[in-house]
Design an enzyme around this catalytic site. Structure first.
Site, short mmCIF file in Angstrom:
data_model
loop_
_atom_site.label_atom_id
_atom_site.label_comp_id
_atom_site.label_asym_id
_atom_site.label_seq_id
_atom_site.Cartn_x
_atom_site.Cartn_y
_atom_site.Cartn_z
N ASP A 168 39.49 -21.34 128.53
CA ASP A 168 39.31 -22.67 127.94
C ASP A 168 38.16 -22.66 126.94
O ASP A 168 37.94 -21.64 126.28
CB ASP A 168 39.06 -23.67 129.09
CG ASP A 168 39.52 -25.09 128.78
OD1 ASP A 168 38.95 -25.69 127.86
OD2 ASP A 168 40.44 -25.59 129.46
N HIS A 227 35.80 -29.84 127.34
CA HIS A 227 37.15 -29.61 127.88
C HIS A 227 37.16 -28.59 129.02
O HIS A 227 37.72 -28.82 130.09
CB HIS A 227 38.05 -29.18 126.72
CG HIS A 227 39.51 -29.17 127.01
ND1 HIS A 227 40.14 -28.12 127.64
CD2 HIS A 227 40.48 -30.08 126.75
CE1 HIS A 227 41.43 -28.40 127.74
NE2 HIS A 227 41.67 -29.58 127.20
N SER A 233 46.36 -31.05 129.89
CA SER A 233 45.17 -30.23 130.14
C SER A 233 44.54 -30.58 131.47
O SER A 233 43.92 -29.73 132.10
CB SER A 233 44.10 -30.51 129.07
OG SER A 233 44.35 -29.78 127.92
#
Ligand SMILES: *[C@@H]1O[C@H](CO)[C@@H](O)[C@H](O)[C@H]1NC(C)=O
Ligand SMILES: *[C@@H]1O[C@H](CO)[C@@H](O)[C@H](O)[C@H]1NC(C)=O
Ligand SMILES: *[C@@H]1O[C@H](CO)[C@@H](O)[C@H](O)[C@H]1NC(C)=O
Ligand SMILES: *[C@@H]1O[C@H](CO)[C@@H](O)[C@H](O)[C@H]1NC(C)=O
Ligand SMILES: *[C@@H]1O[C@H](CO)[C@@H](O)[C@H](O)[C@H]1NC(C)=O
Length: 770
Positions: A151, A224, A550
């Site tokens: 990620d 994220h 996600s």
């Protein structure tokens, strides 16, 4: 589906939860992943452990030849040498160099680099995990499962990554905690046991890493990666909330698992870097890989998709791999990361909401959602429509587009479209607006973002009514009441943005596989990133709320880690089967799960087999297992040729005579494709189930279809009697098409269920007429 609106909506969502890749590929040179045939390695470079010198020599020879012909030719730089999973390398090549390379002995293929994007807590409780009960209470939870998170990096100091109570790092772990900007080996602990970063492919493809905005290390600047890692395996943190919203205990699905972070997104993610990260993760010894990223264009054939190829290497070594399906829904064929060895995850809502009650001057009331300081009220204010308060495009309320004279002190109506949601709020705030109402073109319960001013997000039906009121009323007004977090709403429902099947790359496998919570997910956030991710926003939070596939993907990865710790000898396919055959299709009202895009029942192409159920998945009764060789035979059945197959397995030869049809892959669901013109067609598929439940047990089959008059299903045998554990029994299922297509339906959904006592081993069926 409503494609024009869908497209606008897609664009909007990409900007909402994804961090989009920005890169310019230099015109003359491109980065490639080059696959070489190891058996052709020349004696000079032959070494059992290291083919890097060979890869370097190949590139050097290209430079020699090409420099004689091209005046400005530079020797191609070797970005990565891939050695363990397959033999090959990544390099930036000119067209001429590529031509030369193709003629060299040992060349197999060259696939251009692709820039990909990130597919951007109540959830444990919603999933039936709590306290010390059930799966969380089992002693297995102390076993050492390692989850690799590929990620945007991680914020190592976050309270979710504390390691209190964890035993030492497993001895088998071979990973590293790499040094870099504001990151040192001491940032790792018994929870975060590895941190690596990969950026060569990104730079070579024209991406840049701005040192004032990014850390050249595994440290997460975007938020994220921190969010997804904590969803999969974050430690338990009490009273976690965002401005009081979603207050409760936050915990990863497998909160005692170890985390290894592999940073590949800067914020664009290059396939060359992802491939290297996956290869490293395999070497390091992860048990589960979670990737919330992917292409934003349609799924490609697997031999062109290095995410699929690299995942195959991982699965072959016993690693469970989950990917997000993408946020490009609700159009058909939008799902990506669809290889059958991958767990492809859709996104759905939970029963938690953050209601914003919008009351119009005419008394009409609508419920929207918000993410802002709770308990506030925006008293009745004049409404101004962004479209009539600025130049062309002002309906999207981007910064600088609105006329402050017309907006000041008012409630501004903005349309979701090309501008990132948080930027819209910034645009309204900068123009002096007092609040914002966001209109959605398609779908109900749209996810909202953390705004810099009071804002409410409305679904398509409410949006239409508000626009009509504003259109037809002189001096329109509205007030907004921001209510506290509420629980118990009808859920789950498949989110409009969640990417849908059918599976373009392999139509005989239903994708996505399952759905999991992916709307308004509370999880860890970096200490130096604002919750809106706007640079001008100086607020800081410990937890943030985000939406996207996600967010659903790491839920499934964490649950897979739970299953893995309970069933240490299960293959990735067995874990996947357990999660799929126990997934539920009824919501918390006992009705079939709905799809927010169509305000009707969700189809298997929206949620695959249904919503994951960790408790049931830990004891599924039967499993559909698949070996690495089965996957190769499946690729043979797709008519992949020798060089395409060799990307997955060097030297594998497809049987001369076909041994299976694509539909015979021992998959835990059925995609049946009838040609609209063909008549009296019957497809017969074979399946084999393994008994992992009760040694002596008898299963009876039950089949249900929405339109049974169109397709007859025959299962042989109808009863499976097991005498011991791990016994395998096979059955055949025939789908018999009508002699003439009678009805207009282009698809039908159903299920094939093996029932024994409390076990219900359910396979989704999706019938399509094309
Ligand atoms: C890097 O980011 C800073 C802060 O956002 C910006 O001012 C600067 O122009 C950027 N540099 C480059 C080379 O893009
Ligand atoms: C969260 O809940 C806990 C326990 O109910 C309470 O003590 C705390 O004040 C709450 N925090 C917020 C910000 O509402
Ligand atoms: C509002 O009026 C404009 C034209 O003035 C029209 O294009 C639009 O469709 C109307 N919207 C609604 C929701 O009635
Ligand atoms: C396999 O197919 C690709 C694409 O059509 C082609 O370029 C390649 O030469 C083929 N390889 C073999 C061994 O036939
Ligand atoms: C399909 O089957 C029906 C009934 O068995 C038969 O009457 C019909 O002729 C068949 N059609 C074709 C094209 O084979």
């Amino acid at each position: 589906m409503k494609s024009a609106v869908g497209k606008i909506f897609n664009a909007m969502l990409l900007l909402l939860a994804f961090i989009t890749a920005v890169s310019t590929v230099s015109a003359d040179k491109q980065t490639y992943i080059v696959h070489m045939d190891k058996t052709k390695i020349t004696d000079t470079y032959n070494s059992l452990v290291d083919s890097k010198p060979w890869h370097q020599a190949v590139l050097d020879s290209l430079a020699d030849v090409s420099s004689q012909e091209e005046l400005e030719a530079t020797p191609p730089e070797l970005l990565y040498s891939y050695e363990t999973a397959f033999s090959g390398f990544a390099a930036k090549l000119s067209g001429k160099q590529l031509e030369l390379l193709k003629k060299m002995d040992g060349f197999v293929s060259a696939v251009p680099n692709k820039m990909l994007s990130l597919h951007t807590t109540r959830s444990p409780l919603f999933l039936g995990l709590q306290g010390k009960k059930g799966l969380w209470g089992s002693s297995d939870i102390l076993s050492d499962v390692i989850i690799g998170v590929v990620d945007s990096g991680i914020w190592p100091e976050h309270v979710s990554f504390r390691d209190h109570g964890l035993p030492p790092v497993p001895k088998r772990w071979r990973g590293a905690c790499e040094k870099g900007t504001r990151f040192s080996p001491s940032n790792c602990n018994r929870k975060l046991i590895g941190a690596r970063y990969f950026y060569g492919g990104n730079l070579a493809s024209g991406g840049s890493i701005n040192g004032t905005e990014e850390y050249l290390s595994a440290r997460d600047a975007s938020g994220h990666g921190t969010h997804t890692a904590s969803t999969a395996a974050g430690d338990v943190v009490e009273h976690a909330n965002l401005y009081g919203l979603a207050n409760g205990s936050a915990a990863g699905m497998r909160y005692t698992a170890r985390i290894a972070a592999y940073k590949v997104c800067w914020p664009g993610c290059s396939s060359v870097d992802i491939l290297m990260a996956i290869v490293k993760a395999i070497e390091d010894g992860v048990d589960v890989l979670t990737l919330s990223l992917g292409s934003t264009t349609a799924a490609e054939p697997y031999y062109q998709d290095y995410l699929a190829i690299a995942s195959y290497y991982a699965v072959k070594r016993g690693i469970f791999v989950a990917f997000s399906a993408g946020n490009s829904g609700p159009g058909d064929y939008t799902a990506v990361n669809t290889a059958p060895w991958i767990m492809t995850v859709a996104a759905s809502t939970m029963d938690r909401s953050f209601p914003a009650i919008v009351k119009l001057g005419n008394g009409q009331t609508f419920e929207g959602s918000y993410l802002y300081t709770t308990g506030k009220t925006l008293k009745s204010l004049p409404i101004v429509y962004g479209k009539s308060a600025g130049a062309s495009g002002a309906e999207y309320c981007g910064p600088g587009s609105l006329n402050p004279k017309l907006v000041k002190g008012k409630l501004v109506i903005c349309e979701q479209g090309v501008v990132r949601q948080t930027e819209m709020g910034l645009g309204v705030k900068q123009a002096g607006g007092a609040g914002m109402l966001i209109m959605t073109p398609l779908g109900e319960d749209p996810p909202t973002a953390v705004h810099v001013l009071p804002a409410a997000m409305l679904g398509a039906l409410a949006s239409e009514a508000v626009l009509k009121y504003v259109n037809t009323t002189k001096g329109p007004t509205a007030s907004i009441v921001f209510k506290a977090t509420t629980y118990g709403s009808r859920a789950p429902k498949v989110a409009t943005f969640s990417s849908r099947g059918p599976n373009l790359a392999g139509p005989d496998v239903i994708k996505p596989d399952v759905t999991a919570p992916g709307v308004n997910i509370l999880a860890a956030w970096p200490a130096e990133t604002s919750p809106s991710t706007l640079k001008s926003d100086k607020r800081r939070v410990l937890f943030n709320i985000m939406s996207g596939t996600s967010m659903s993907c790491p839920h499934v990865s964490g649950i897979a880690a739970l299953i893995k710790s309970k069933h240490k000898d299960w293959s990735p396919a067995a874990i996947k089967s357990a999660l799929m055959t126990t997934a539920y299709t009824m919501d918390n009202r006992g009705k079939p799960i709905e799809d927010l895009a169509i305000d009707d029942l969700a189809s298997p192409f929206a949620f695959g087999s249904g919503h994951v159920d960790p408790i049931k998945a830990s004891n599924p009764g039967l499993i559909y297992d698949i070996t690495a060789e089965d996957y190769l035979l499946y690729l043979c059945s797709l008519k992949y040729n020798e060089s395409q197959i060799s990307l997955f397995e060097d030297g594998f030869e497809c049987p001369k005579k076909a041994t299976m049809q694509p539909g015979d892959l021992n998959y835990p669901s059925f995609a049946v494709n009838f040609d609209l013109k063909a008549q009296n067609v019957t497809f017969t598929y074979k399946r084999t189930v393994t008994n992992v439940g009760i040694p002596r047990s008898t299963y009876k089959v039950s089949v249900e279809l929405e339109t049974p008059e169109e397709v007859y299903v025959i299962v042989k045998p109808k009863v499976l009697s097991f005498k011991k554990l791990n016994e395998k029994l096979s059955y055949k299922v025939s789908f018999i098409g009508p002699s003439r297509k009678k009805m207009a339906a282009s698809a039908s959904a159903g299920s094939l269920v093996w029932v024994s006592g409390n076990y219900r081993v359910r396979s989704s069926i999706a019938v399509t007429w094309l």
